[in-house]
Scaffold this motif. Structure first.
Motif, PDB file in Angstrom:
ATOM      1  N   PHE A 105       0.826  -1.202   0.000  1.00 48.63           N
ATOM      2  CA  PHE A 105       0.000   0.000   0.000  1.00 48.63           C
ATOM      3  C   PHE A 105       0.864   1.257   0.000  1.00 48.63           C
ATOM      4  O   PHE A 105       0.615   2.203  -0.749  1.00 48.63           O
ATOM      5  CB  PHE A 105      -0.923  -0.004   1.222  1.00 48.63           C
ATOM      6  N   GLN A 106       1.886   1.294   0.849  1.00 49.80           N
ATOM      7  CA  GLN A 106       2.728   2.477   0.925  1.00 49.80           C
ATOM      8  C   GLN A 106       3.554   2.656  -0.339  1.00 49.80           C
ATOM      9  O   GLN A 106       3.749   3.773  -0.809  1.00 49.80           O
ATOM     10  CB  GLN A 106       3.641   2.409   2.144  1.00 49.80           C
ATOM     11  N   VAL A 107       4.051   1.550  -0.913  1.00 51.45           N
ATOM     12  CA  VAL A 107       4.787   1.642  -2.176  1.00 51.45           C
ATOM     13  C   VAL A 107       3.861   2.196  -3.262  1.00 51.45           C
ATOM     14  O   VAL A 107       4.265   3.056  -4.059  1.00 51.45           O
ATOM     15  CB  VAL A 107       5.356   0.272  -2.587  1.00 51.45           C
ATOM     16  N   ALA A 108       2.618   1.701  -3.279  1.00 52.57           N
ATOM     17  CA  ALA A 108       1.649   2.200  -4.264  1.00 52.57           C
ATOM     18  C   ALA A 108       1.380   3.685  -4.064  1.00 52.57           C
ATOM     19  O   ALA A 108       1.236   4.434  -5.029  1.00 52.57           O
ATOM     20  CB  ALA A 108       0.348   1.398  -4.168  1.00 52.57           C
ATOM     21  N   ASP A 109       1.313   4.120  -2.805  1.00 47.68           N
ATOM     22  CA  ASP A 109       1.137   5.546  -2.522  1.00 47.68           C
ATOM     23  C   ASP A 109       2.304   6.359  -3.071  1.00 47.68           C
ATOM     24  O   ASP A 109       2.117   7.441  -3.643  1.00 47.68           O
ATOM     25  CB  ASP A 109       1.027   5.771  -1.007  1.00 47.68           C
ATOM     26  N   ASP A 110       3.529   5.848  -2.880  1.00 45.63           N
ATOM     27  CA  ASP A 110       4.719   6.525  -3.406  1.00 45.63           C
ATOM     28  C   ASP A 110       4.644   6.644  -4.922  1.00 45.63           C
ATOM     29  O   ASP A 110       5.006   7.670  -5.501  1.00 45.63           O
ATOM     30  CB  ASP A 110       5.983   5.755  -3.018  1.00 45.63           C
ATOM     31  N   ILE A 111       4.182   5.579  -5.570  1.00 47.90           N
ATOM     32  CA  ILE A 111       4.074   5.571  -7.033  1.00 47.90           C
ATOM     33  C   ILE A 111       3.012   6.571  -7.496  1.00 47.90           C
ATOM     34  O   ILE A 111       3.224   7.334  -8.444  1.00 47.90           O
ATOM     35  CB  ILE A 111       3.743   4.154  -7.534  1.00 47.90           C
ATOM     36  N   LEU A 112       1.863   6.575  -6.811  1.00 48.76           N
ATOM     37  CA  LEU A 112       0.796   7.504  -7.175  1.00 48.76           C
ATOM     38  C   LEU A 112       1.231   8.957  -6.995  1.00 48.76           C
ATOM     39  O   LEU A 112       0.784   9.838  -7.740  1.00 48.76           O
ATOM     40  CB  LEU A 112      -0.453   7.225  -6.341  1.00 48.76           C
ATOM     41  N   ASN A 113       2.093   9.225  -6.029  1.00 45.74           N
ATOM     42  CA  ASN A 113       2.579  10.584  -5.833  1.00 45.74           C
ATOM     43  C   ASN A 113       3.422  11.046  -7.012  1.00 45.74           C
ATOM     44  O   ASN A 113       3.560  12.244  -7.249  1.00 45.74           O
ATOM     45  CB  ASN A 113       3.391  10.678  -4.537  1.00 45.74           C
ATOM     46  N   VAL A 114       3.943  10.080  -7.773  1.00 42.50           N
ATOM     47  CA  VAL A 114       4.753  10.407  -8.957  1.00 42.50           C
ATOM     48  C   VAL A 114       3.880  10.519 -10.197  1.00 42.50           C
ATOM     49  O   VAL A 114       3.978  11.484 -10.958  1.00 42.50           O
ATOM     50  CB  VAL A 114       5.846   9.343  -9.181  1.00 42.50           C
ATOM     51  N   GLU A 115       3.003   9.538 -10.412  1.00 41.29           N
ATOM     52  CA  GLU A 115       2.293   9.470 -11.696  1.00 41.29           C
ATOM     53  C   GLU A 115       0.775   9.447 -11.557  1.00 41.29           C
ATOM     54  O   GLU A 115       0.070   9.245 -12.541  1.00 41.29           O
ATOM     55  CB  GLU A 115       2.754   8.235 -12.478  1.00 41.29           C
ATOM     56  N   GLY A 116       0.257   9.653 -10.344  1.00 42.26           N
ATOM     57  CA  GLY A 116      -1.187   9.648 -10.152  1.00 42.26           C
ATOM     58  C   GLY A 116      -1.862  10.896 -10.699  1.00 42.26           C
ATOM     59  O   GLY A 116      -1.218  11.912 -10.961  1.00 42.26           O
ATOM     60  N   ASP A 117      -3.176  10.802 -10.852  1.00 43.55           N
ATOM     61  CA  ASP A 117      -3.990  11.917 -11.326  1.00 43.55           C
ATOM     62  C   ASP A 117      -4.500  12.694 -10.112  1.00 43.55           C
ATOM     63  O   ASP A 117      -5.262  12.150  -9.309  1.00 43.55           O
ATOM     64  CB  ASP A 117      -5.171  11.389 -12.138  1.00 43.55           C
ATOM     65  N   PRO A 118      -4.090  13.938  -9.943  1.00 45.08           N
ATOM     66  CA  PRO A 118      -4.525  14.708  -8.767  1.00 45.08           C
ATOM     67  C   PRO A 118      -6.041  14.793  -8.638  1.00 45.08           C
ATOM     68  O   PRO A 118      -6.574  14.790  -7.521  1.00 45.08           O
ATOM     69  CB  PRO A 118      -3.906  16.098  -8.996  1.00 45.08           C
ATOM     70  N   MET A 119      -6.751  14.857  -9.767  1.00 42.21           N
ATOM     71  CA  MET A 119      -8.211  14.937  -9.719  1.00 42.21           C
ATOM     72  C   MET A 119      -8.810  13.655  -9.152  1.00 42.21           C
ATOM     73  O   MET A 119      -9.753  13.691  -8.367  1.00 42.21           O
ATOM     74  CB  MET A 119      -8.766  15.208 -11.125  1.00 42.21           C
ATOM     75  N   ALA A 120      -8.265  12.507  -9.577  1.00 44.17           N
ATOM     76  CA  ALA A 120      -8.773  11.229  -9.080  1.00 44.17           C
ATOM     77  C   ALA A 120      -8.385  11.012  -7.626  1.00 44.17           C
ATOM     78  O   ALA A 120      -9.155  10.453  -6.837  1.00 44.17           O
ATOM     79  CB  ALA A 120      -8.236  10.081  -9.938  1.00 44.17           C
ATOM     80  N   MET A 121      -7.189  11.468  -7.257  1.00 43.74           N
ATOM     81  CA  MET A 121      -6.683  11.243  -5.906  1.00 43.74           C
ATOM     82  C   MET A 121      -7.252  12.225  -4.893  1.00 43.74           C
ATOM     83  O   MET A 121      -7.277  11.949  -3.699  1.00 43.74           O
ATOM     84  CB  MET A 121      -5.160  11.329  -5.903  1.00 43.74           C
ATOM     85  N   GLY A 122      -7.654  13.393  -5.354  1.00 41.64           N
ATOM     86  CA  GLY A 122      -8.181  14.401  -4.434  1.00 41.64           C
ATOM     87  C   GLY A 122      -7.109  15.098  -3.639  1.00 41.64           C
ATOM     88  O   GLY A 122      -7.391  15.719  -2.610  1.00 41.64           O
ATOM     89  N   LYS A 123      -5.863  15.009  -4.088  1.00 42.85           N
ATOM     90  CA  LYS A 123      -4.760  15.704  -3.423  1.00 42.85           C
ATOM     91  C   LYS A 123      -3.637  15.907  -4.425  1.00 42.85           C
ATOM     92  O   LYS A 123      -3.614  15.282  -5.494  1.00 42.85           O
ATOM     93  CB  LYS A 123      -4.265  14.913  -2.212  1.00 42.85           C
ATOM     94  N   ALA A 124      -2.707  16.773  -4.066  1.00 49.89           N
ATOM     95  CA  ALA A 124      -1.621  17.119  -4.974  1.00 49.89           C
ATOM     96  C   ALA A 124      -0.664  15.944  -5.163  1.00 49.89           C
ATOM     97  O   ALA A 124      -0.513  15.091  -4.281  1.00 49.89           O
ATOM     98  CB  ALA A 124      -0.860  18.329  -4.435  1.00 49.89           C
ATOM     99  N   THR A 125      -0.034  15.885  -6.325  1.00 53.48           N
ATOM    100  CA  THR A 125       1.004  14.903  -6.592  1.00 53.48           C
ATOM    101  C   THR A 125       2.345  15.624  -6.737  1.00 53.48           C
ATOM    102  O   THR A 125       2.406  16.850  -6.821  1.00 53.48           O
ATOM    103  CB  THR A 125       0.700  14.112  -7.879  1.00 53.48           C
ATOM    104  N   GLY A 126       3.412  14.846  -6.755  1.00 53.39           N
ATOM    105  CA  GLY A 126       4.739  15.430  -6.882  1.00 53.39           C
ATOM    106  C   GLY A 126       5.274  16.052  -5.610  1.00 53.39           C
ATOM    107  O   GLY A 126       6.369  16.628  -5.606  1.00 53.39           O
ATOM    108  N   THR A 127       4.526  15.924  -4.521  1.00 51.77           N
ATOM    109  CA  THR A 127       4.934  16.578  -3.279  1.00 51.77           C
ATOM    110  C   THR A 127       6.125  15.880  -2.623  1.00 51.77           C
ATOM    111  O   THR A 127       6.920  16.520  -1.940  1.00 51.77           O
ATOM    112  CB  THR A 127       3.766  16.620  -2.283  1.00 51.77           C
ATOM    113  N   SER A 151       9.838  -0.278  -8.429  1.00 54.13           N
ATOM    114  CA  SER A 151       8.897  -0.105  -7.324  1.00 54.13           C
ATOM    115  C   SER A 151       7.593  -0.837  -7.619  1.00 54.13           C
ATOM    116  O   SER A 151       7.001  -1.464  -6.723  1.00 54.13           O
ATOM    117  CB  SER A 151       8.618   1.383  -7.092  1.00 54.13           C
ATOM    118  N   LYS A 152       7.136  -0.787  -8.853  1.00 51.52           N
ATOM    119  CA  LYS A 152       5.911  -1.490  -9.239  1.00 51.52           C
ATOM    120  C   LYS A 152       6.094  -2.997  -9.106  1.00 51.52           C
ATOM    121  O   LYS A 152       5.190  -3.709  -8.643  1.00 51.52           O
ATOM    122  CB  LYS A 152       5.517  -1.113 -10.663  1.00 51.52           C
TER     123      LYS A 152
END
Length: 327
Positions: free
Chosen positions: A250-272, A290-291
Motif C-alpha cells: 500500500f505504501q509503495v503504491a502511494d509513493d508511485i501515485l505521488n509520482v504518476e497519479g492523477d490529482p483529480m482522481a486522488m483528491g490531493k496534490a502529486t509530486g509533493t 517499485s511497481k
C-alpha cells in the motif's frame, strides 16, 4: 514463499483467477461495506455530539474530516478478516471498524498540518486546518483519537459486546493502541520527518519507516478482525503475514501515485514527495522496480491466504486493489 520478480510483474498486469476469482464483485463489496461503515460513523458522531454550543465548531471539524469520503480501507480489511475467520459480522467488529477509521482520520488531520506535511487538500477538499483553523484541527484530531478508544472500550447493549470475551476485547484495544502509538504509526511519522531531505536513506530504513507509519495500523485492522472472528492461531499467523505484505504494498503504491497519479482522481496534490525531498521507493529503486516490488508483496500476501477457502475472497481481491487503485 517469495515469488520471483517476473512472476510478480505478470500478476500485477493480469489477475490470476485462482487467487482473485473473476466472479467476486469487489466494487459491489466495497460499496456495501463503505455504506455500512459510513452509516455507523454518522451514528457514532451523533451519539457523542457535544451539547455545549460553544464547542459545536469542534464537532463540525470532526464530522468534516471523518465524513469527507476516503477509501475506508482499514475498516473494510477489518470486516473482511472477521468474515474470513468466522461466520459473519458482529456488533464488536463493526464498532472496531469505525474506531480504526477514526484513528486513521485523526492521523491525516495532524499529518496535513503546517508543522508536518503542510497540505491544503485532502480527499478533494480543503484540509481541516484550512477549512477551520490550526488549533481546531489539532483538537479535532485529538478528539477523534480518544473517541475511537471510547468506542472500543465502552460496554455494549449486548452482553459482553455481543459475546466477545472481555479478555479478547482488552487484547484488541492493546493491539490497536500499540499500532497507533509511539512504537507504531507515530514513530513511523517521526522517522519519516527525520529522513526528509537526507540523501543516505537506505531501502532497509525506508521499509522500517513504512512498516510503522502505514503497516502497523493495517496489520492491526486485519489481526483484530480475525481475533473478533475467533480465528485459529494458524489463521491469525497467516492473516498477519497477509497484512504485513499488503501494508508495505500500500505504501509503495502511494509513493508511485505521488509520482504518476492523477490529482483529480486522488483528491490531493502529486509530486509533493520530490518537492519535499522525501525518501520513497521510486526515488531509491526507480518507478518500474517499485511497481515490481509492490506486486511481489501482493503475490506473497495471496500465497499466505492459501489455507483459507472462498471466505477469504474479499481479502484476495483487496490485495490486488492495493496496487491497482488510482487514489
Amino acid at each position: 514463499m517469495n515469488l520471483n520478480r517476473e512472476t510478480a510483474l505478470k500478476m500485477n498486469q493480469k489477475p490470476n483467477s485462482a487467487d482473485a476469482p473473476a466472479s467476486f464483485d469487489l466494487p459491489g463489496y466495497l460499496d456495501r461495506q463503505r455504506r455500512m461503515v459510513n452509516q455507523r460513523l454518522e451514528k457514532c458522531l451523533q451519539d457523542h455530539k457535544t451539547v455545549n454550543p460553544a464547542t459545536s465548531r469542534l464537532h463540525d471539524a470532526m464530522h468534516y474530516s471523518l465524513m469527507s469520503g476516503g477509501k475506508r480501507l482499514r475498516p473494510v480489511l477489518c470486516l473482511a478478516a472477521a468474515e474470513c475467520a468466522g461466520d459473519g459480522l458482529s456488533e464488536p467488529v463493526i464498532r472496531m471498524a469505525c474506531a480504526l477509521e477514526m484513528i486513521h482520520t485523526y492521523s491525516l488531520v495532524h499529518d496535513d498540518l503546517p508543522a508536518m506535511d503542510d497540505d491544503e487538500l485532502r480527499r478533494g477538499r480543503a484540509t481541516c486546518h484550512i477549512r477551520f483553523d490550526e488549533a481546531t484541527a489539532v483538537l479535532a484530531g485529538d478528539a477523534l483519537l480518544t473517541l475511537a478508544f471510547e468506542i472500543l472500550s465502552a460496554p455494549s447493549p449486548e452482553a459482553d459486546m455481543d459475546g466477545l470475551p472481555p479478555s479478547i476485547q482488552l487484547q484488541i484495544i492493546a493491539i490497536i493502541a500499540r499500532a497507533a502509538g509511539h512504537r507504531g504509526m507515530i514513530e513511523g511519522q517521526m522517522l519519516d520527518m527525520l529522513a526528509q531531505g537526507k540523501t543516505d536513506t537506505s531501502l532497509e530504513s525506508l521499509r522500517n519507516i513504512h512498516e510503522r507509519k502505514t503497516g502497523r495500523m493495517i496489520e492491526a485492522a486485519v489481526v483484530c478482525g480475525a481475533l473478533a472472528g475467533n480465528a485459529t492461531d494458524d489463521g491469525i499467523e497467516a492473516l498477519k503475514k497477509y497484512a504485513r505484505c499488503i501494508g508495505l504494498a500500500f505504501q509503495v503504491a502511494d509513493d508511485i501515485l505521488n509520482v504518476e497519479g492523477d490529482p483529480m482522481a486522488m483528491g490531493k496534490a502529486t509530486g509533493t514527495d520530490q518537492k519535499r525531498r522525501k525518501a520513497t521507493y521510486p526515488s531509491l529503486m526507480g518507478l518500474e522496480q517499485s511497481k515490481i516490488f509492490a506486486a511481489e508483496q501482493v503475490a506473497n500476501a495471496l500465497q499466505s491466504l492459501s489455507i483459507f477457502d472462498n471466505k477469504a475472497d474479499p481479502l484476495r481481491a483487496l490485495a490486488r486493489y492495493i496496487i491497482e487503485r488510482k487514489r
